[in-house]
Each structure stands twice: as structure tokens, then as C-alpha cells.
Design a protein around this motif. Structure first.
Motif, mmCIF file in Angstrom:
data_model
loop_
_atom_site.group_PDB
_atom_site.id
_atom_site.type_symbol
_atom_site.label_atom_id
_atom_site.label_comp_id
_atom_site.label_asym_id
_atom_site.label_seq_id
_atom_site.Cartn_x
_atom_site.Cartn_y
_atom_site.Cartn_z
ATOM 1 N N VAL A 155 0.829 -1.211 0.000
ATOM 2 C CA VAL A 155 0.000 0.000 0.000
ATOM 3 C C VAL A 155 0.861 1.258 0.000
ATOM 4 N N PHE A 156 1.847 1.316 0.888
ATOM 5 C CA PHE A 156 2.667 2.525 0.992
ATOM 6 C C PHE A 156 3.567 2.707 -0.232
ATOM 7 N N THR A 157 4.029 1.612 -0.830
ATOM 8 C CA THR A 157 4.875 1.729 -2.026
ATOM 9 C C THR A 157 4.088 2.338 -3.181
ATOM 10 N N LEU A 158 2.834 1.923 -3.341
ATOM 11 C CA LEU A 158 2.038 2.415 -4.464
ATOM 12 C C LEU A 158 1.446 3.804 -4.216
ATOM 13 N N ARG A 159 1.616 4.338 -3.023
ATOM 14 C CA ARG A 159 1.108 5.688 -2.738
ATOM 15 C C ARG A 159 2.036 6.772 -3.310
ATOM 16 N N PHE A 160 3.265 6.402 -3.640
ATOM 17 C CA PHE A 160 4.188 7.382 -4.211
ATOM 18 C C PHE A 160 3.819 7.658 -5.671
ATOM 19 N N PRO A 161 4.065 8.873 -6.153
ATOM 20 C CA PRO A 161 3.870 9.143 -7.582
ATOM 21 C C PRO A 161 5.048 8.586 -8.384
ATOM 22 N N TYR A 162 4.746 7.993 -9.524
ATOM 23 C CA TYR A 162 5.790 7.410 -10.377
ATOM 24 C C TYR A 162 5.735 8.089 -11.738
ATOM 25 N N CYS A 163 6.897 8.547 -12.182
ATOM 26 C CA CYS A 163 6.947 9.259 -13.447
ATOM 27 C C CYS A 163 8.293 9.004 -14.109
ATOM 28 N N GLY A 164 8.417 9.439 -15.357
ATOM 29 C CA GLY A 164 9.675 9.220 -16.080
ATOM 30 C C GLY A 164 9.747 7.811 -16.626
ATOM 31 N N SER A 165 10.806 7.104 -16.318
ATOM 32 C CA SER A 165 11.015 5.758 -16.845
ATOM 33 C C SER A 165 9.996 4.778 -16.263
ATOM 34 N N GLN A 166 9.533 3.854 -17.098
ATOM 35 C CA GLN A 166 8.602 2.804 -16.665
ATOM 36 C C GLN A 166 9.331 1.479 -16.430
ATOM 37 N N GLU A 167 10.612 1.424 -16.753
ATOM 38 C CA GLU A 167 11.334 0.152 -16.757
ATOM 39 C C GLU A 167 11.884 -0.191 -15.379
ATOM 40 N N ILE A 168 11.501 -1.374 -14.905
ATOM 41 C CA ILE A 168 12.023 -1.917 -13.649
ATOM 42 C C ILE A 168 13.104 -2.928 -14.011
ATOM 43 N N ASP A 169 14.332 -2.650 -13.592
ATOM 44 C CA ASP A 169 15.461 -3.532 -13.935
ATOM 45 C C ASP A 169 15.462 -4.751 -13.011
ATOM 46 N N TYR A 170 14.419 -5.579 -13.190
ATOM 47 C CA TYR A 170 14.235 -6.761 -12.349
ATOM 48 C C TYR A 170 13.296 -7.710 -13.074
ATOM 49 N N PHE A 171 13.088 -8.912 -12.507
ATOM 50 C CA PHE A 171 12.186 -9.859 -13.154
ATOM 51 C C PHE A 171 10.857 -9.988 -12.428
ATOM 52 N N PHE A 172 10.675 -9.223 -11.344
ATOM 53 C CA PHE A 172 9.366 -9.109 -10.701
ATOM 54 C C PHE A 172 9.349 -7.806 -9.914
ATOM 55 N N CYS A 173 8.183 -7.412 -9.443
ATOM 56 C CA CYS A 173 8.053 -6.163 -8.705
ATOM 57 C C CYS A 173 8.533 -6.354 -7.271
ATOM 58 N N GLU A 174 9.705 -5.831 -6.973
ATOM 59 C CA GLU A 174 10.227 -5.842 -5.617
ATOM 60 C C GLU A 174 10.352 -4.398 -5.161
ATOM 61 N N VAL A 175 10.013 -4.139 -3.912
ATOM 62 C CA VAL A 175 9.867 -2.773 -3.420
ATOM 63 C C VAL A 175 11.077 -1.874 -3.727
ATOM 64 N N PRO A 176 12.320 -2.254 -3.388
ATOM 65 C CA PRO A 176 13.443 -1.340 -3.644
ATOM 66 C C PRO A 176 13.603 -0.956 -5.113
ATOM 67 N N THR A 177 13.372 -1.914 -6.022
ATOM 68 C CA THR A 177 13.532 -1.607 -7.448
ATOM 69 C C THR A 177 12.392 -0.731 -7.962
ATOM 70 N N VAL A 178 11.195 -0.905 -7.427
ATOM 71 C CA VAL A 178 10.058 -0.067 -7.827
ATOM 72 C C VAL A 178 10.256 1.359 -7.333
ATOM 73 N N LEU A 179 10.749 1.519 -6.110
ATOM 74 C CA LEU A 179 10.923 2.852 -5.523
ATOM 75 C C LEU A 179 11.935 3.706 -6.285
ATOM 76 N N LYS A 180 12.832 3.069 -7.023
ATOM 77 C CA LYS A 180 13.817 3.825 -7.811
ATOM 78 C C LYS A 180 13.135 4.685 -8.873
ATOM 79 N N LEU A 181 11.900 4.328 -9.254
ATOM 80 C CA LEU A 181 11.173 5.067 -10.288
ATOM 81 C C LEU A 181 10.282 6.162 -9.720
ATOM 82 N N ALA A 182 10.197 6.273 -8.402
ATOM 83 C CA ALA A 182 9.322 7.268 -7.775
ATOM 84 C C ALA A 182 9.872 8.670 -7.987
ATOM 85 N N CYS A 183 8.984 9.620 -8.276
ATOM 86 C CA CYS A 183 9.411 11.010 -8.447
ATOM 87 C C CYS A 183 9.085 11.784 -7.171
#
Length: 309
Positions: A155-183
Motif C-alpha cells: 500500500v505505501f509503495t504504491l502511494r508514491f507518484p511514479y513518473c519518467g522511466s517505466q522500466e524496472i530492472d528486475y524480473f518481478f516487482c520488488e519494493v526497492p527496485t520499484v521505488l527507484k522510479l518514484a518522483c
């Protein structure tokens, strides 16, 4: 798409994955698919062995089955069909399921260690201390801790706004890699996640370590070689599984982010999401005579086993 200030919010992510379409990566992908099938069949067989003696082992196999099924089918579809696109909600659910199952397994392994301690140190009162009600309570607590951790982080990870690059340099959604895309500034949240992960690992690991320390004390007071052998047979498989699981997860979640690299994280994550779920049923079936005997009885009832004599 939506706009926040000068930023365009993204509506989905793109998983880069583990492999590219080269001959070597195609070979490695084939190996992972074989491992996936072995994990499915192995854990499925362990679940079939529904017996009070295998109560915790059955739940461990179910968790491993669900864990590998959360990651590998999606990764396989992305590799074969291309694209790697995953919706915002789909990414959230993957985070939820992954963290819930990881938390479950952390605490279940700790409860299994305590179960072994009771079986070795006080076998005459085992059925009283480890009653059916207590066993169900332990499994329930494991699921509750895992689910609460998964819900909070998803819940808290998806509350951040995400913009710019859409690419997650991973093979599944893991919190630290997703947060790198947060603006937005996520440093405080990442610190909280780190503390939470350390607690979620250290608490069950401490219970596991204490249980095996007491088992060691009990074993050292045993005078018969048979007692030593029985204790080793009871604990060796679980200790191997604990070493594999906690070792990989501690490298990932207790090591500061400054020491992480993308390649290292992918390899370690592949270990505890794919390799460990495959090895667990193999370790228990090869090292445990009771499990081997139960498997033989189960296969003996199978019509395809043939009739002799």
C-alpha cells in the motif's frame, strides 16, 4: 496517464527480466522452467503427505509452491511473449503476495525449529506441548505476520507518484527496485523498510538459533549414539533449508543498499524465489527416512506402479 506538476504519471511498469533472446539465455530460461516443474511436482507431493507428523512440512511446501508460482509464470510469459508490461495494480498484488509468502516462511521455519526442540528435549510431553491447536496457531501467526508486512509495504509503495522511466530492472516487482522510479523523496520510507525487514528476519532467526542452541545442549547430554543419530536425522534437513533461505534473504534485505548491485540482487533473488523452493522437497525427501517411506507408500498405491507376483 495523469499529470503532477511538470511530471507525467505512469499507469504501468515494464519488467526488464532476467534474460535476453540469446542462445545462452534461452538455455538458462529452459533450465529455470525445468526447475519450476520440479518445484511444482516436488512440493505438490509433499502436500499430498497430509499427516500430523508432516503438518509444518505440508505448509512449508504450500508456501514454496505459491511463492514460485507468483514469480516464474509471469516471468516466463514475459520472456516468451515479449513486452514485460505489468499494470500498477498487478505490480501491487505481486509485491503483496511475494512479501506475504516470504514473511510466512520466515516465521514458519522458526516455529519448525521450536517444534524440533520440543520433539528432542521433551518427547514424552510432545503431544501436549505441540497439540493440534498450537500447531494451527503457529501457522496462523506466520500468515498474519506475513500478510501485515505485505499489505503495509504494498500500500505505501504504491502511494508514491511514479513518473519518467517505466522500466524496472528486475524480473518481478520488488519494493526497492520499484521505488527507484518514484518522483518523490523515498529515503525515509526506504529506511523504515530496511528496519522492518531486519526485524522480520532477526526475530524468527533468533527463535531458530535459540531452538538449535538448546537442541545442541540436549544432544550433548545424551549418552547413546542412537540418540545423537535420531537428533541429527530430525534436524539436518531443516537446518539445511534454514541456511539456504535465511542466508539468501539476509544478503538481500540486511545488506545496505550502497553495497547492492543489480546483477547480484537478481542472482540472489532468483536463488530464494526459484532454487530454494525446488531444493526444499528434495532435501526433506532425501534426508528424512519417514518422508521417503511415505513417498514409497504413496507411489505404491499408484496404479501405474504395476503389480508384481
Amino acid at each position: 496517464m495523469a499529470w503532477v506538476g511538470n511530471h507525467t504519471l505512469i499507469s504501468h511498469f515494464v519488467l526488464i527480466g532476467l534474460f535476453t533472446h540469446t542462445s545462452l539465455h534461452l538455455f538458462l530460461f529452459s533450465i529455470i522452467m525445468v526447475m519450476f516443474l520440479v518445484a511444482l511436482s516436488g512440493n505438490g507431493l509433499m502436500i499430498v503427505l497430509i499427516n500430523p507428523m508432516y503438518f509444518f512440512l505440508t505448509w512449508l511446501s504450500l508456501m514454496d509452491l505459491m511463492l514460485i508460482s507468483t514469480i516464474v509464470p509471469w516471468m516466463g510469459a514475459d520472456f516468451l511473449l515479449g513486452g514485460g508490461s505489468i499494470s500498477f495494480i498487478g505490480c501491487g498484488f505481486q509485491i503483496l503476495f511475494f512479501l506475504t509468502l516470504m514473511g510466512d516462511e520466515c516465521f514458519l521455519l522458526a516455529f519448525m525449529a521450536y517444534h524440533h526442540y520440543v520433539a528432542i528435549s521433551n518427547p514424552l510431553r510432545y503431544s501436549v506441548v505441540m497439540s493440534r491447536c498450537v500447531c494451527w496457531l503457529m501457522v496462523g501467526v506466520s500468515w498474519i505476520f506475513g500478510l501485515v508486512d505485505g499489505l503495509i509495504q504494498a500500500v505505501f509503495t504504491l502511494r508514491f507518484p511514479y513518473c519518467g522511466s517505466q522500466e524496472i530492472d528486475y524480473f518481478f516487482c520488488e519494493v526497492p527496485t520499484v521505488l527507484k522510479l518514484a518522483c518523490a523523496d523515498t529515503s525515509l520510507y526506504e529506511t523504515m523498510i530496511y528496519v522492518c525487514c531486519v526485524l522480520m528476519l532477526l526475530l524468527p532467526f533468533s527463535v531458530t538459533s535459540a531452538s538449535y542452541l538448546w537442541i545442541l545442549v540436549v544432544v550433548l547430554h545424551m549418552r547413546s549414539a542412537e540418540g545423537w543419530q535420531n537428533a541429527f536425522a530430525t534436524c539436518s534437513s531443516h537446518m539445511t533449508v534454514v541456511s539456504l533461505f535465511y542466508g539468501a534473504t539476509m544478503i538481500t534485505y540486511m545488506q545496505p543498499q550502497t553495497y547492492h548491485s543489480s546483477k547480484q540482487d537478481k542472482v540472489v533473488s532468483a536463488f530464494y524465489t526459484m532454487i530454494t523452493p525446488m531444493f526444499n522437497p528434495l532435501i526433506y525427501s532425501l534426508r528424512n527416512k519417514e518422508v521417503v517411506g511415505a513417498l514409497r507408500k504413496l507411489l505404491g498405491r499408484c496404479p501405474c506402479s504395476g503389480v508384481h507376483g
